[in-house]
Motif scaffolding. Structure first.
Motif, short mmCIF file in Angstrom:
data_model
loop_
_atom_site.label_atom_id
_atom_site.label_comp_id
_atom_site.label_asym_id
_atom_site.label_seq_id
_atom_site.Cartn_x
_atom_site.Cartn_y
_atom_site.Cartn_z
N LYS A 205 0.68 -1.19 0.02
CA LYS A 205 0.07 -0.06 -0.08
C LYS A 205 0.87 1.36 -0.03
CE LYS A 205 -3.45 2.28 2.71
NZ LYS A 205 -4.07 2.37 4.27
N ASP A 206 0.63 2.19 -1.04
CA ASP A 206 1.49 3.46 -0.94
C ASP A 206 3.14 3.28 -0.76
OD1 ASP A 206 -1.24 4.63 -1.26
OD2 ASP A 206 -1.18 4.88 1.00
N GLY A 207 3.45 2.28 -1.60
CA GLY A 207 4.79 2.01 -1.60
C GLY A 207 5.43 1.21 -0.54
N GLY A 208 4.56 0.94 0.60
CA GLY A 208 5.14 0.22 1.62
C GLY A 208 4.54 -1.10 1.65
N GLU A 209 5.03 -2.00 2.59
CA GLU A 209 4.33 -3.18 2.45
C GLU A 209 4.35 -3.92 4.15
OE1 GLU A 209 8.11 -6.23 1.74
OE2 GLU A 209 7.98 -4.76 0.12
N LEU A 210 3.30 -4.48 4.06
CA LEU A 210 3.26 -5.26 5.52
C LEU A 210 3.22 -6.72 5.58
CD1 LEU A 210 0.50 -3.86 8.17
CD2 LEU A 210 0.67 -6.39 7.56
N THR A 211 3.90 -7.45 6.25
CA THR A 211 3.96 -8.85 6.36
C THR A 211 3.25 -9.40 7.43
OG1 THR A 211 5.85 -8.99 4.55
CG2 THR A 211 5.41 -10.90 6.06
N THR A 212 2.50 -10.27 7.27
CA THR A 212 1.70 -10.94 8.63
C THR A 212 1.59 -12.80 8.05
OG1 THR A 212 0.20 -10.99 9.99
CG2 THR A 212 -0.70 -10.74 7.66
N TYR A 213 1.38 -13.44 9.11
CA TYR A 213 1.21 -14.74 8.91
C TYR A 213 0.08 -15.27 9.18
CZ TYR A 213 6.19 -15.40 8.57
OH TYR A 213 7.45 -15.61 8.04
N LEU A 214 -0.97 -15.88 8.47
CA LEU A 214 -2.23 -16.15 8.44
C LEU A 214 -2.45 -17.65 8.69
CD1 LEU A 214 -3.72 -13.60 5.59
CD2 LEU A 214 -3.43 -13.28 8.03
N SER A 215 -3.43 -17.89 9.40
CA SER A 215 -3.93 -19.34 9.64
C SER A 215 -5.23 -19.47 9.19
CB SER A 215 -4.04 -19.63 11.12
OG SER A 215 -4.11 -20.86 11.31
N ALA A 216 -5.53 -20.72 8.18
CA ALA A 216 -6.64 -20.72 7.47
C ALA A 216 -7.51 -21.70 8.36
CB ALA A 216 -6.30 -21.35 6.30
N ALA A 217 -8.71 -21.44 8.30
CA ALA A 217 -9.88 -22.34 8.78
C ALA A 217 -10.18 -23.24 7.82
CB ALA A 217 -11.27 -21.55 9.25
N LEU A 218 -10.18 -22.68 6.53
CA LEU A 218 -10.10 -24.06 5.53
C LEU A 218 -8.88 -23.85 4.54
CD1 LEU A 218 -11.76 -25.86 3.49
CD2 LEU A 218 -12.65 -23.86 2.54
N LEU A 219 -8.02 -24.79 4.16
CA LEU A 219 -6.96 -24.77 3.43
C LEU A 219 -7.13 -25.72 2.36
CD1 LEU A 219 -4.05 -23.17 3.26
CD2 LEU A 219 -3.21 -25.29 4.45
N THR A 220 -7.16 -25.41 1.15
CA THR A 220 -7.60 -26.20 -0.16
C THR A 220 -6.84 -25.92 -1.35
OG1 THR A 220 -9.48 -27.04 -1.63
CG2 THR A 220 -9.43 -24.89 -0.60
N ASN A 221 -6.50 -26.83 -2.18
CA ASN A 221 -5.95 -26.73 -3.64
C ASN A 221 -6.82 -26.39 -4.55
OD1 ASN A 221 -7.14 -29.09 -3.70
ND2 ASN A 221 -5.33 -29.91 -4.99
N SER A 222 -8.03 -25.85 -4.31
CA SER A 222 -9.19 -25.84 -5.19
C SER A 222 -9.79 -24.21 -4.95
CB SER A 222 -10.47 -26.59 -4.97
OG SER A 222 -11.39 -26.24 -5.74
N VAL A 223 -9.34 -23.34 -5.89
CA VAL A 223 -9.94 -21.85 -5.84
C VAL A 223 -11.27 -21.82 -5.87
CG1 VAL A 223 -7.92 -20.91 -6.11
CG2 VAL A 223 -9.26 -21.45 -8.02
N HIS A 224 -11.80 -23.00 -6.65
CA HIS A 224 -13.39 -23.08 -6.74
C HIS A 224 -14.05 -23.20 -5.59
CE1 HIS A 224 -12.29 -22.90 -11.25
NE2 HIS A 224 -13.44 -22.34 -11.25
N LEU A 225 -13.52 -24.29 -4.97
CA LEU A 225 -14.21 -24.37 -3.52
C LEU A 225 -14.24 -23.29 -2.64
CD1 LEU A 225 -15.31 -26.44 -1.53
CD2 LEU A 225 -13.03 -27.19 -0.92
N LEU A 226 -12.93 -22.59 -2.57
CA LEU A 226 -12.95 -21.27 -1.93
C LEU A 226 -13.97 -20.32 -2.45
CD1 LEU A 226 -9.18 -20.63 -1.83
CD2 LEU A 226 -10.53 -21.45 0.13
N ARG A 227 -14.32 -20.24 -3.35
CA ARG A 227 -15.40 -19.33 -3.81
C ARG A 227 -16.82 -19.89 -3.38
NH1 ARG A 227 -16.37 -18.72 -10.13
NH2 ARG A 227 -17.07 -20.78 -9.77
#
Length: 315
Positions: A205-227
């Motif tokens: 954002k605006d030339g800067g960056e922010l890094t964080t670690y996210l934990s998923a309630a649902l982790l999947t290899n299907s983007v259609h399932l995510l939708r």
């Protein structure tokens, strides 16, 4: 002995390191592959492979023979294809591996038009999200977003694949909408499991960056399932715009943290420089490029609506 056919069989066994896989790709019995290799070895006067129950590897003679044979097979097929094109009839089978998220909803019209233009080309399309080596997989080309599996492969970028976080308006009406990427920690998240950065997410954002670690309630290899998960008001998901754009445009999904950008990947055509179907592959890639352009239509619609910035951050 059909010398060129035997040489092509030798190249396929060398590339796949398997008599059985070479037979599958050539659509012949394994015994046919074995016979062709033996005929070639008898003609050359020495073994081309060292074989065991588990491993097939090139002999010294095979290593010396392979490069010229690979170029010969590729050139022979290219000449035949070009002569067919002179007659207006490029023909044969073209095998393509493509991302599930890309082909579903976007590829049918392109395939119809390509086959109308080249009716004698038979397409064999393998769909999956895994990264493949086209040579090992026995395909002419892989349409994928991650780096080529080998430095010997050619990777031709086609268009950027953008990613956005989104959720349904109903979900966001019942939960505090994130104002900062770290607010995502307080939500049910659906994330794609195949990104190389894994749980590490960087927002720009605006030339800067922010890094964080996210934990998923649902982790999947299907983007259609995510939708589908998001459309059930289950949480916030990260989707490529090629899957999410229509739902965002109609209001079924709403972008989350639109002031931040994620890095974009490039969908590329990955193929061997000595592809045996180089001419047909060239025609196919030209059609894909013409159909989608450097800014694909789903992104162009979101940019025009002011929902996406024109510039992007590349991975």
């Amino acid at each position: 002995m059909d010398r060129l056919q035997n040489i092509e069989t030798f190249v396929r066994v060398a590339q796949t390191q398997s008599f059985a896989e070479a037979a599958r790709q050539l659509r012949v019995a394994k015994s046919v592959v074995t016979t062709r290799i033996k005929q070639l070895e008898d003609y050359l006067g020495g073994p081309l492979f060292h074989r065991s129950t588990r491993v097939v590897r090139l002999s010294e003679l095979g290593q010396a023979f392979l490069r010229d044979c690979t170029e010969l097979v590729g050139r022979a097929n290219d000449i035949v294809d070009q002569m067919r094109d002179v007659r207006g009839k490029p023909a044969g089978t073209l095998r393509v591996h493509a991302l599930t998220g890309f082909v579903l909803g976007h590829f049918g019209a392109l395939l119809r038009e390509f086959q109308a233009r080249y009716p004698e080309i038979r397409l064999e399309l393998i769909v999956g999200d895994n990264v493949v080596d086209p040579v090992q997989a026995g395909v002419d080309c892989a349409l994928q977003i991650f780096p080529a599996a080998s430095s010997e492969l050619i990777s031709r970028p086609l268009f950027a694949v953008r990613r956005v976080f989104c959720a349904t308006p109903q979900y966001l009406a019942q939960h505090p909408e994130p104002q900062d990427p770290r607010d995502l920690h307080h939500h049910q998240l659906g994330l794609y499991s195949g990104y190389p950065t894994r749980d590490r997410w960087t927002f720009y954002k605006d030339g800067g960056e922010l890094t964080t670690y996210l934990s998923a309630a649902l982790l999947t290899n299907s983007v259609h399932l995510l939708r589908e998960y998001a459309l059930e008001h289950a949480g916030i998901v990260c989707l490529p715009t090629l899957v999410a754009a229509e739902a965002i445009r109609t209001g079924a999904l709403q972008m989350v943290l639109p002031q931040y950008q994620l890095s974009s990947f490039w969908l590329s055509a990955v193929y061997a420089g000595t592809s045996r179907n180089a001419f047909k592959l060239k025609l196919f890639i030209e059609d894909v490029t013409a159909a989608f352009g450097r800014v694909p239509p789903w992104d162009a619609a979101l940019v025009a609506a002011g929902l996406l910035p024109e510039t992007l951050v590349e991975a």
